[in-house]
Design a protein around this motif. Structure first.
Motif, PDB file in Angstrom:
ATOM      1  N   LYS A  90       0.827  -1.215   0.000  1.00  0.00           N
ATOM      2  CA  LYS A  90       0.000   0.000   0.000  1.00  0.00           C
ATOM      3  C   LYS A  90       0.861   1.264   0.000  1.00  0.00           C
ATOM      4  CE  LYS A  90      -4.052  -2.033   2.149  1.00  0.00           C
ATOM      5  NZ  LYS A  90      -4.677  -2.366   3.441  1.00  0.00           N
ATOM      6  N   LEU A  91       1.955   1.200   0.729  1.00  0.00           N
ATOM      7  CA  LEU A  91       2.843   2.365   0.777  1.00  0.00           C
ATOM      8  C   LEU A  91       3.483   2.592  -0.600  1.00  0.00           C
ATOM      9  CD1 LEU A  91       4.043   4.539   2.696  1.00  0.00           C
ATOM     10  CD2 LEU A  91       5.946   2.982   3.133  1.00  0.00           C
ATOM     11  N   TYR A  92       3.730   1.485  -1.298  1.00  0.00           N
ATOM     12  CA  TYR A  92       4.296   1.620  -2.652  1.00  0.00           C
ATOM     13  C   TYR A  92       3.264   2.240  -3.597  1.00  0.00           C
ATOM     14  CZ  TYR A  92       6.819   0.652  -6.939  1.00  0.00           C
ATOM     15  OH  TYR A  92       7.476   0.800  -8.147  1.00  0.00           O
ATOM     16  N   GLU A  93       2.007   1.845  -3.429  1.00  0.00           N
ATOM     17  CA  GLU A  93       0.896   2.455  -4.195  1.00  0.00           C
ATOM     18  C   GLU A  93       0.843   3.954  -3.938  1.00  0.00           C
ATOM     19  OE1 GLU A  93      -1.500  -0.042  -6.401  1.00  0.00           O
ATOM     20  OE2 GLU A  93      -2.748   1.422  -5.310  1.00  0.00           O
ATOM     21  N   CYS A  94       0.935   4.283  -2.665  1.00  0.00           N
ATOM     22  CA  CYS A  94       0.904   5.688  -2.244  1.00  0.00           C
ATOM     23  C   CYS A  94       2.072   6.437  -2.886  1.00  0.00           C
ATOM     24  CB  CYS A  94       0.959   5.748  -0.719  1.00  0.00           C
ATOM     25  SG  CYS A  94       1.174   7.398  -0.044  1.00  0.00           S
ATOM     26  N   PHE A  95       3.231   5.808  -2.870  1.00  0.00           N
ATOM     27  CA  PHE A  95       4.437   6.427  -3.419  1.00  0.00           C
ATOM     28  C   PHE A  95       4.300   6.652  -4.926  1.00  0.00           C
ATOM     29  CE2 PHE A  95       8.715   5.765  -5.344  1.00  0.00           C
ATOM     30  CZ  PHE A  95       9.353   6.877  -4.819  1.00  0.00           C
ATOM     31  N   THR A  96       3.795   5.654  -5.654  1.00  0.00           N
ATOM     32  CA  THR A  96       3.735   5.755  -7.118  1.00  0.00           C
ATOM     33  C   THR A  96       2.484   6.505  -7.570  1.00  0.00           C
ATOM     34  OG1 THR A  96       2.795   3.526  -7.145  1.00  0.00           O
ATOM     35  CG2 THR A  96       5.151   3.728  -7.600  1.00  0.00           C
ATOM     36  N   LYS A  97       1.298   5.985  -7.226  1.00  0.00           N
ATOM     37  CA  LYS A  97       0.047   6.636  -7.671  1.00  0.00           C
ATOM     38  C   LYS A  97      -0.102   8.002  -7.004  1.00  0.00           C
ATOM     39  CE  LYS A  97      -2.482   2.815  -9.414  1.00  0.00           C
ATOM     40  NZ  LYS A  97      -2.417   1.556  -8.635  1.00  0.00           N
ATOM     41  N   GLY A  98       0.426   8.116  -5.799  1.00  0.00           N
ATOM     42  CA  GLY A  98       0.308   9.376  -5.067  1.00  0.00           C
ATOM     43  C   GLY A  98       1.413  10.368  -5.416  1.00  0.00           C
ATOM     44  N   ASP A  99       2.294   9.998  -6.365  1.00  0.00           N
ATOM     45  CA  ASP A  99       3.356  10.889  -6.831  1.00  0.00           C
ATOM     46  C   ASP A  99       4.200  11.489  -5.706  1.00  0.00           C
ATOM     47  OD1 ASP A  99       3.161  10.854  -9.731  1.00  0.00           O
ATOM     48  OD2 ASP A  99       1.190  11.770  -9.460  1.00  0.00           O
ATOM     49  N   CYS A 100       4.775  10.599  -4.898  1.00  0.00           N
ATOM     50  CA  CYS A 100       5.658  11.062  -3.822  1.00  0.00           C
ATOM     51  C   CYS A 100       7.121  11.006  -4.261  1.00  0.00           C
ATOM     52  CB  CYS A 100       5.523  10.150  -2.592  1.00  0.00           C
ATOM     53  SG  CYS A 100       3.853  10.024  -1.932  1.00  0.00           S
ATOM     54  N   ASP A 101       7.914  11.888  -3.694  1.00  0.00           N
ATOM     55  CA  ASP A 101       9.369  11.760  -3.779  1.00  0.00           C
ATOM     56  C   ASP A 101       9.861  10.881  -2.641  1.00  0.00           C
ATOM     57  OD1 ASP A 101      10.012  13.294  -5.998  1.00  0.00           O
ATOM     58  OD2 ASP A 101       9.983  15.159  -4.856  1.00  0.00           O
ATOM     59  N   LEU A 102       9.108  10.938  -1.552  1.00  0.00           N
ATOM     60  CA  LEU A 102       9.446  10.149  -0.370  1.00  0.00           C
ATOM     61  C   LEU A 102       8.164   9.762   0.346  1.00  0.00           C
ATOM     62  CD1 LEU A 102      11.414   9.198   1.990  1.00  0.00           C
ATOM     63  CD2 LEU A 102      11.051  11.462   2.957  1.00  0.00           C
ATOM     64  N   ALA A 103       8.078   8.492   0.709  1.00  0.00           N
ATOM     65  CA  ALA A 103       6.981   8.038   1.577  1.00  0.00           C
ATOM     66  C   ALA A 103       7.644   7.193   2.656  1.00  0.00           C
ATOM     67  CB  ALA A 103       5.958   7.229   0.795  1.00  0.00           C
ATOM     68  N   GLU A 104       7.639   7.713   3.874  1.00  0.00           N
ATOM     69  CA  GLU A 104       8.392   7.068   4.955  1.00  0.00           C
ATOM     70  C   GLU A 104       7.516   6.860   6.187  1.00  0.00           C
ATOM     71  OE1 GLU A 104      12.652   8.308   6.481  1.00  0.00           O
ATOM     72  OE2 GLU A 104      11.152   9.226   7.779  1.00  0.00           O
ATOM     73  N   ILE A 105       7.627   5.677   6.769  1.00  0.00           N
ATOM     74  CA  ILE A 105       6.938   5.387   8.041  1.00  0.00           C
ATOM     75  C   ILE A 105       8.000   5.030   9.078  1.00  0.00           C
ATOM     76  CG2 ILE A 105       5.216   4.008   9.243  1.00  0.00           C
ATOM     77  CD1 ILE A 105       3.996   3.248   6.563  1.00  0.00           C
ATOM     78  N   ASN A 106       8.125   5.879  10.095  1.00  0.00           N
ATOM     79  CA  ASN A 106       9.100   5.615  11.153  1.00  0.00           C
ATOM     80  C   ASN A 106       8.611   6.206  12.467  1.00  0.00           C
ATOM     81  OD1 ASN A 106      11.407   4.798  12.462  1.00  0.00           O
ATOM     82  ND2 ASN A 106      12.560   6.639  11.927  1.00  0.00           N
ATOM     83  N   PRO A 107       8.095   5.405  13.373  1.00  0.00           N
ATOM     84  CA  PRO A 107       8.065   3.949  13.321  1.00  0.00           C
ATOM     85  C   PRO A 107       6.804   3.371  12.678  1.00  0.00           C
ATOM     86  CG  PRO A 107       7.337   4.686  15.470  1.00  0.00           C
ATOM     87  CD  PRO A 107       7.642   5.919  14.662  1.00  0.00           C
ATOM     88  N   LEU A 108       7.031   2.211  12.051  1.00  0.00           N
ATOM     89  CA  LEU A 108       5.956   1.317  11.649  1.00  0.00           C
ATOM     90  C   LEU A 108       5.864   0.346  12.821  1.00  0.00           C
ATOM     91  CD1 LEU A 108       4.120   0.105   9.375  1.00  0.00           C
ATOM     92  CD2 LEU A 108       6.112  -1.187   8.637  1.00  0.00           C
ATOM     93  N   ILE A 109       4.707   0.312  13.479  1.00  0.00           N
ATOM     94  CA  ILE A 109       4.691  -0.474  14.729  1.00  0.00           C
ATOM     95  C   ILE A 109       3.921  -1.785  14.612  1.00  0.00           C
ATOM     96  CG2 ILE A 109       4.981   1.521  16.262  1.00  0.00           C
ATOM     97  CD1 ILE A 109       1.883   1.157  16.896  1.00  0.00           C
ATOM     98  N   LEU A 110       4.389  -2.727  15.431  1.00  0.00           N
ATOM     99  CA  LEU A 110       3.635  -3.954  15.677  1.00  0.00           C
ATOM    100  C   LEU A 110       2.993  -3.766  17.045  1.00  0.00           C
ATOM    101  CD1 LEU A 110       2.911  -6.961  15.125  1.00  0.00           C
ATOM    102  CD2 LEU A 110       5.036  -7.554  16.324  1.00  0.00           C
ATOM    103  N   LYS A 111       1.679  -3.913  17.091  1.00  0.00           N
ATOM    104  CA  LYS A 111       0.988  -3.792  18.379  1.00  0.00           C
ATOM    105  C   LYS A 111       1.017  -5.149  19.082  1.00  0.00           C
ATOM    106  CE  LYS A 111      -2.395  -0.483  16.600  1.00  0.00           C
ATOM    107  NZ  LYS A 111      -3.841  -0.216  16.527  1.00  0.00           N
ATOM    108  N   PRO A 112       0.847  -5.138  20.406  1.00  0.00           N
ATOM    109  CA  PRO A 112       0.809  -6.418  21.129  1.00  0.00           C
ATOM    110  C   PRO A 112      -0.284  -7.339  20.583  1.00  0.00           C
ATOM    111  CG  PRO A 112       0.936  -4.578  22.655  1.00  0.00           C
ATOM    112  CD  PRO A 112       0.733  -3.985  21.304  1.00  0.00           C
ATOM    113  N   THR A 113      -1.325  -6.744  20.001  1.00  0.00           N
ATOM    114  CA  THR A 113      -2.429  -7.534  19.449  1.00  0.00           C
ATOM    115  C   THR A 113      -2.102  -8.121  18.075  1.00  0.00           C
ATOM    116  OG1 THR A 113      -3.273  -5.430  18.667  1.00  0.00           O
ATOM    117  CG2 THR A 113      -4.297  -6.326  20.643  1.00  0.00           C
ATOM    118  N   GLY A 114      -0.946  -7.770  17.518  1.00  0.00           N
ATOM    119  CA  GLY A 114      -0.530  -8.374  16.253  1.00  0.00           C
ATOM    120  C   GLY A 114      -0.759  -7.518  15.018  1.00  0.00           C
ATOM    121  N   GLU A 115      -1.472  -6.374  15.179  1.00  0.00           N
ATOM    122  CA  GLU A 115      -1.683  -5.522  14.010  1.00  0.00           C
ATOM    123  C   GLU A 115      -0.453  -4.666  13.742  1.00  0.00           C
ATOM    124  OE1 GLU A 115      -4.643  -4.841  16.708  1.00  0.00           O
ATOM    125  OE2 GLU A 115      -5.906  -3.824  15.194  1.00  0.00           O
TER     126      GLU A 115
END
Ligand code: GDP
Ligand code: MN
Length: 381
Positions: free
Chosen positions: A175-200
């Protein structure tokens, strides 16, 4: 064009990337309203386009109304590395099991898109790159082929992301790659990308830079234009229609052509100086344009010398010289100019400069880019 975190998250959401429910506000009362409607605990986050907000005190957890008031009150108006906080984003607080890093950029040298992924997120990726470069997985993506979920999952595995998080991470990467390409980004960065204790898996931060060249197909980007923060120099440059980017150094730069302007910054750095700006005056260099350029540079309090670097192609040297002489008369400059004039009719141009009667304390001419850079850097000391 760089987006604020809240805009980046709203952009992410359009591509189905999970983010926490939240909203943005400019006031303490607004913050309370948002917190009450999403439910506690919430995180109050300073909206400034600079990293390390957490360490600077710009991100606080609030478990009740009093704490929201306190933190929003403190954070609004706070100065974070020279950026004054005008808005806060309030979102539902997340429980964090692990923090990862994911980004897409364009690798111009490889002519491909680049995924960078690491199981060590939440900290500066530059820090990870310096201490433990092996911990960052780099995957080039052929833009024609795109990124499959299977390939994304392999990359996540390679990055030592635990089994429980692999599917969630892979799904977000696609999805982030979709956002980057279709959304015409120069940069799309997630920091932090988290894992929740519930697994999501979930995006806790968003850094998005949009490619201005694609704005013609994104009328909805107008709302981001409205919140772009320019400094005074940049505002003046925009009024005067100049291709200007403010920097922190002391040598003001004027060059014709973006390539030459960038080389000029490099050469100034190479001889030990720092550029105060990038400024490309394009093909022409008449008195109007040169005056505008000098006015913008003159408005920059850090400028101690000005390096005009012109290579005449279609622009002829004598025209440039006449423009410079006229502009120097019009603008009351605070800093001396070093000019390097080369290319078409350069000799005639240099003669015009020499005959103009401008004192050497105001303008000196050097035959090469390197000599001019050295002189400008020396004057800026
Ligand atoms: P940055 O420092 O400007 O990059 O801001 P981030 O949005 O990345 O937040 C910095 C850090 O604050 C994160 O790495 C988290 O450790 C912490 N943080 C932010 N939001 C939450 C949250 O909802 N819950 C918890 N527990 N920590 C958070
Ligand atoms: Mn972050």
């Amino acid at each position: 064009m760089d987006l604020f975190e809240y805009q980046g998250k709203q952009y992410f959401a359009r591509f189905g990337i999970p983010v926490s429910p939240g909203d943005v506000t400019e006031s303490v009362d607004g913050a309370v309203k948002i917190a009450e409607s999403i439910g506690y605990p919430v995180v109050v986050k300073a909206q400034v386009q600079v990293g390390g907000r957490g360490k600077a005190g710009g991100i606080k957890l609030a478990t009740n109304v009093g704490e929201v008031r306190l933190h929003a009150g403190n954070i609004l108006g706070m100065d974070i590395k020279g950026h004054v906080v005008k808005r806060v984003w309030i979102e539902r607080a997340s429980d964090i099991a692990e923090e990862y890093y994911a980004s897409f950029t364009l690798d111009r040298a490889a002519k491909q898109h680049l995924l960078m992924l690491s199981a060590q997120g939440g900290v500066d990726i530059e820090e990870v790159a310096a201490k433990d470069p092996e911990a960052i997985v780099k995957l080039h993506i052929n833009p024609i082929e795109g990124l499959s979920a299977a390939r994304a999952r392999e990359a996540a595995k390679e990055a030592n992301i635990p089994a429980a998080a692999l599917d969630g991470v892979a799904e977000i990467l696609v999805k982030l790659y979709e956002c980057f390409t279709k959304g015409d980004c120069d940069l799309a960065e997630i920091n932090p990308l988290i894992l929740k204790p519930t697994g999501e898996v979930h995006a806790l931060d968003a850094k998005v830079s949009l490619d201005g060249n694609a704005s013609f197909r994104h009328p909805e980007w107008d709302e981001y234009e409205a919140t772009v923060e320019l400094d005074d120099r940049e505002k003046l440059a925009r009024e005067k229609n100049l291709q200007y980017i403010g920097l922190e150094g002391s040598v003001g730069i004027i060059a014709n052509g973006a390539g030459l302007a960038m080389s000029t910054l490099d050469v100034v750095n190479q001889v030990g100086g720092t550029a105060a700006n990038f400024l490309d005056i394009g093909g022409g260099a008449n008195a109007e344009l040169m005056t505008s350029a000098l006015e913008v540079i003159n408005s920059d309090k850090n400028v101690r010398s000005i390096f005009i670097n012109i290579f005449g192609g279609i622009t002829r040297g004598e025209e440039v010289a006449k423009g410079v002489v006229e502009a120097v008369k019009r603008v009351d400059l605070r800093a001396p100019i070093v000019i390097r004039l080369d290319g078409t009719n350069a000799e005639e141009g240099r003669r015009i400069l020499a005959d103009a009667g401008i004192p050497a304390s105001k303008l000196i001419s050097k035959p090469t880019m390197l000599e001019a850079a050295r002189a400008a850097v020396e004057l800026a000391k």
